[in-house]
Scaffold this active site. Sequence first.
Site, PDB file in Angstrom:
ATOM      1  N   HIS A 138       0.813  -1.373  -0.057  1.00 17.95           N
ATOM      2  CA  HIS A 138       0.041   0.055  -0.022  1.00 17.95           C
ATOM      3  C   HIS A 138       0.986   1.176   0.080  1.00 17.95           C
ATOM      4  O   HIS A 138       2.054   1.249   0.211  1.00 17.95           O
ATOM      5  CB  HIS A 138      -1.014   0.085   1.219  1.00 17.95           C
ATOM      6  CG  HIS A 138      -2.254  -0.805   1.070  1.00 17.95           C
ATOM      7  ND1 HIS A 138      -2.347  -2.030   1.097  1.00 17.95           N
ATOM      8  CD2 HIS A 138      -3.331  -0.221   0.602  1.00 17.95           C
ATOM      9  CE1 HIS A 138      -3.805  -2.549   0.995  1.00 17.95           C
ATOM     10  NE2 HIS A 138      -4.148  -1.405   0.410  1.00 17.95           N
ATOM     11  N   LYS A 142      -0.800   5.114   4.321  1.00 12.98           N
ATOM     12  CA  LYS A 142      -1.620   4.191   5.061  1.00 12.98           C
ATOM     13  C   LYS A 142      -1.378   3.972   6.402  1.00 12.98           C
ATOM     14  O   LYS A 142      -0.039   3.157   6.680  1.00 12.98           O
ATOM     15  CB  LYS A 142      -1.968   3.051   4.098  1.00 12.98           C
ATOM     16  CG  LYS A 142      -3.000   1.889   4.808  1.00 12.98           C
ATOM     17  CD  LYS A 142      -3.264   0.733   3.918  1.00 12.98           C
ATOM     18  CE  LYS A 142      -4.174  -0.383   4.394  1.00 12.98           C
ATOM     19  NZ  LYS A 142      -5.853   0.269   4.850  1.00 12.98           N
TER      20      LYS A 142
END
Length: 250
Positions: A138, A142
């Site tokens: 990610h 995040k």
Amino acid sequence: MTRVGVVGAEGRMGQEVCRAVKDDPALELVAAIDIITRPTNPPNDLLEVLLERQCEVVVDFTVASAARETLRFLAANGIHAVVGTTGFSDEDLAQFADVFTESNCLIAPNFAIGAVLMMRFAELAAPHFSTAEVIEYHHDAKIDAPSGTAIHTADRIASASAEWGDDPTEHEVLTGARGGQGPGGVRVHSVRMTGVVANQEVLMGTTGQTLSIRHDTIDRTSFMPGVLLGCKRIAEFEGLTLGLDALLDL
């Protein structure tokens, strides 16, 4: 035409949702709420806007602490919810199932249709392999790890088979090198990196062979077909629905 509100409209995903709803002739964007200044407890006057604008469906891409309040409000006022927020506990989900009686709620760990298929393929493959690990990648903004998609994937793999080989590791030179131990002992590894949006790979192995099932997201627009599908079909699915599978007839 379905009247749609967006909570978390200031975020990157929220902005994409607003654009996608505006561009869809079957939907009308009637409310876009910015809660970034009060992420843990959306002010009631902001949520009241959803009633004033007569929202039929509200999309939530925020954080769990804010979404809990928003979902209780939506359930109490008979408004459908389409939720991409992750981090809910089992207790949260049980509560949502109890309160959504006059309207419906869809919570999906991933709205990319390819990611939903990836999880389904992994579930189908699991009984035929003896080892499995999940690697999720990610973007560097995040804050939680592993992702909701990775946890959900590991859970589905573990539910599909209980026959897994033992981990041979006896000593981790670096703590955490083997990743986190997810459902059924399936290892989950998280990568956070600049330039990445959201990717996931499921690796499975058995005698003399391996299988790699991978999904790559190169742009946040990839999530929009699933979000729009949720907005259009949520009224058909009574109560709480987890994941897009039911909407895709998987």
